[in-house]
Design an enzyme around this catalytic site. Sequence first.
Site, PDB file in Angstrom:
ATOM      1  N   LEU A   1      11.120  13.210 -15.878  1.00 34.28           N
ATOM      2  CA  LEU A   1      10.094  12.536 -16.671  1.00 34.28           C
ATOM      3  C   LEU A   1      10.747  11.490 -17.570  1.00 34.28           C
ATOM      4  O   LEU A   1      11.618  11.802 -18.373  1.00 34.28           O
ATOM      5  CB  LEU A   1       9.321  13.550 -17.519  1.00 34.28           C
ATOM      6  CG  LEU A   1       8.678  14.715 -16.759  1.00 34.28           C
ATOM      7  CD1 LEU A   1       7.769  15.515 -17.690  1.00 34.28           C
ATOM      8  CD2 LEU A   1       7.885  14.215 -15.553  1.00 34.28           C
TER       9      LEU A   1
ATOM     10  N   GLY B   1       7.885   8.428 -21.392  1.00 37.26           N
ATOM     11  CA  GLY B   1       7.483   8.534 -22.801  1.00 37.26           C
ATOM     12  C   GLY B   1       7.777   7.240 -23.550  1.00 37.26           C
ATOM     13  O   GLY B   1       8.547   6.397 -23.095  1.00 37.26           O
TER      14      GLY B   1
ATOM     15  N   ARG C   1      10.592   7.242 -31.635  1.00 39.53           N
ATOM     16  CA  ARG C   1      11.536   7.594 -32.698  1.00 39.53           C
ATOM     17  C   ARG C   1      12.886   6.885 -32.554  1.00 39.53           C
ATOM     18  O   ARG C   1      13.697   6.902 -33.457  1.00 39.53           O
ATOM     19  CB  ARG C   1      11.724   9.125 -32.732  1.00 39.53           C
ATOM     20  CG  ARG C   1      10.485   9.862 -33.206  1.00 39.53           C
ATOM     21  CD  ARG C   1      10.510  11.343 -32.839  1.00 39.53           C
ATOM     22  NE  ARG C   1      10.126  11.589 -31.441  1.00 39.53           N
ATOM     23  CZ  ARG C   1      10.000  12.796 -30.901  1.00 39.53           C
ATOM     24  NH1 ARG C   1      10.246  13.875 -31.629  1.00 39.53           N
ATOM     25  NH2 ARG C   1       9.657  12.926 -29.626  1.00 39.53           N
TER      26      ARG C   1
ATOM     27  N   ASP D   1      15.438  12.592 -21.225  1.00 39.98           N
ATOM     28  CA  ASP D   1      16.128  12.426 -22.515  1.00 39.98           C
ATOM     29  C   ASP D   1      16.962  13.649 -22.879  1.00 39.98           C
ATOM     30  O   ASP D   1      17.272  13.877 -24.044  1.00 39.98           O
ATOM     31  CB  ASP D   1      15.117  12.099 -23.626  1.00 39.98           C
ATOM     32  CG  ASP D   1      14.165  13.253 -23.923  1.00 39.98           C
ATOM     33  OD1 ASP D   1      14.126  14.230 -23.156  1.00 39.98           O
ATOM     34  OD2 ASP D   1      13.448  13.174 -24.950  1.00 39.98           O
TER      35      ASP D   1
ATOM     36  N   TYR E   1      39.738 -27.059 -17.407  1.00 42.90           N
ATOM     37  CA  TYR E   1      38.356 -27.477 -17.636  1.00 42.90           C
ATOM     38  C   TYR E   1      38.332 -28.926 -18.089  1.00 42.90           C
ATOM     39  O   TYR E   1      38.952 -29.279 -19.100  1.00 42.90           O
ATOM     40  CB  TYR E   1      37.759 -26.553 -18.707  1.00 42.90           C
ATOM     41  CG  TYR E   1      36.289 -26.746 -18.961  1.00 42.90           C
ATOM     42  CD1 TYR E   1      35.383 -26.803 -17.912  1.00 42.90           C
ATOM     43  CD2 TYR E   1      35.801 -26.857 -20.262  1.00 42.90           C
ATOM     44  CE1 TYR E   1      34.031 -26.955 -18.156  1.00 42.90           C
ATOM     45  CE2 TYR E   1      34.455 -27.012 -20.515  1.00 42.90           C
ATOM     46  CZ  TYR E   1      33.567 -27.066 -19.457  1.00 42.90           C
ATOM     47  OH  TYR E   1      32.222 -27.225 -19.703  1.00 42.90           O
TER      48      TYR E   1
ATOM     49  N   ARG F   1      56.868 -37.067 -14.727  1.00 43.20           N
ATOM     50  CA  ARG F   1      57.374 -37.712 -13.513  1.00 43.20           C
ATOM     51  C   ARG F   1      58.162 -36.671 -12.729  1.00 43.20           C
ATOM     52  O   ARG F   1      58.816 -35.805 -13.331  1.00 43.20           O
ATOM     53  CB  ARG F   1      58.280 -38.893 -13.876  1.00 43.20           C
ATOM     54  CG  ARG F   1      57.516 -40.087 -14.452  1.00 43.20           C
ATOM     55  CD  ARG F   1      58.434 -41.071 -15.142  1.00 43.20           C
ATOM     56  NE  ARG F   1      58.983 -40.514 -16.393  1.00 43.20           N
ATOM     57  CZ  ARG F   1      60.264 -40.198 -16.584  1.00 43.20           C
ATOM     58  NH1 ARG F   1      61.144 -40.369 -15.630  1.00 43.20           N
ATOM     59  NH2 ARG F   1      60.672 -39.696 -17.740  1.00 43.20           N
TER      60      ARG F   1
END
Length: 448
Positions: A3, A6, A10, A96, A379, A435
């Site tokens: 299950l 829920g 809380r 849970d 980059y 170089r």
Amino acid sequence: MVLAAGKGTRMRSDTPKVLHRVCGRGMAWLVVDAARAAGFAPIVVVVSPDSGAIKDALGDQVTYVEQAEPLGSGHALQQAEGALRNAQSVAVLYGDVPLIQSSTLRRMMDLHLAEGASVTLLTATLEDPDGLGRITRDSSGKITGIVEDNETDESTRSITEVNGGMYCFRGAWLWPGLGGLGASSGGEVYLTDLVAAAVQGKATVVSMEAPGSQETLGVNSRPQLAEAERVLLERIRERWMTNGVTMPDPATVYIGHSVELDRDTTILPNTHLAGDTQIGRRCEIGPNTIISDSSIGNGCRVVASMVEMSVIEDDVHIGPFSHIRPGSHLEQRVHIGNFAEVSRTRLGSGTKVSHFGYLGDASVGAHANIGAGTVTCNYDGEEKHRTVIGSGAFIGSDSMLVAPVDIGEGSSTGAGAVVTRDVPPDHLAVGIPARNRPKRKKKRGGDP
Ligand code: UD1
Ligand code: CA
């Protein structure tokens, strides 16, 4: 059946309660995993309509049934009738209650079958039963029902035997029995009312005491989540120490649920091992190290460093204070010293990066030496480019390798070179921009 529909009010969270993690795994995942290991199949998970995240976490190994509105655990159970109507026995677990062990589930189901019971439930005796359903028994000790915490009175409030939230039902009894449940004072249909219904209908109700109060710890709030984490962590550390791993200060070591360690490895204090991580034999990891989603070979040493989503082969040394970022692969006997950042980079066996520097999108051959302050300038502001460094190359201190660039096998760069063009094998690149010139013949016993 698990299950998981829920509201979890809380927790005060935007994340469904059963997806909050304990040792790196969502609670519902842990419960499903225990059910599977206990041999229960098929597994049906009752979820709320907005449960995409739960389905993502649990995948397609389980069947989903929706509970349109969270009208209580009994109502959640009713939703699964279509999926499990023909099952002889049905185990019902709460998403849970994450610490439940498969061995306990198996024992409960075996007891249930051996006793020919209609209902079997797991109970625990707690010093502080606050918030939990209380087990009521008659003078002969037989269970008469479960009283939910918000429905307790003076006499039932002090009962310390509680409902652990795990059940086995006989299918042929369950589905007709469920239809008879009424709503509680708060409007919810409580699955726990099935117990009193079974007693009244003279069906057999059996209980099994959980092996220790921790297994039935239900998580309704963040403090309880932290408590579950503490207990599971202790269990995980204990398991690895039993299997031959040394931890001088286990309380400071975090090990995720899916981590695997091998014998004669030592995990030093303040170390986090997370995600899908495997660590081989005779390694020394830590202190102050974070490793996630990585595979570490045998005989490695990682000191005060971070390794993420990477492969580290045998006898590699890393740190202190280095960062191996995702997509990296360090072959055998690579040596990474301090303040090095390695990202999406492969380093060949025996290659050394002993001092500070950055290697990104690079591929380095074997036995290369990368000097202090070397940077792959990968980059250009728009795209990332690759740097290829051949085996046996010697990159001088403070070299800037402007990618895409290829440094040939056995080549060197002078200190401070800014390398913008490929360097052929066995050349020396010097200057800004560098170089290329043929290398002088090696002097006897010395480097070029
Ligand atoms: C529940 C039990 C209580 C037990 C405790 C153990 C009930 C009525 N009470 O209380 O006796 O001692 O667990 O931890 O079962 N759920 C749904 N749909 C709903 C309501 C709940 O799927 O409409 C699921 C929740 O996601 C959760 C489980 O059922 O996984 C239990 O619900 P929760 O509200 O946490 O019950 P507790 O108050 O903890
Ligand atoms: Ca609960």
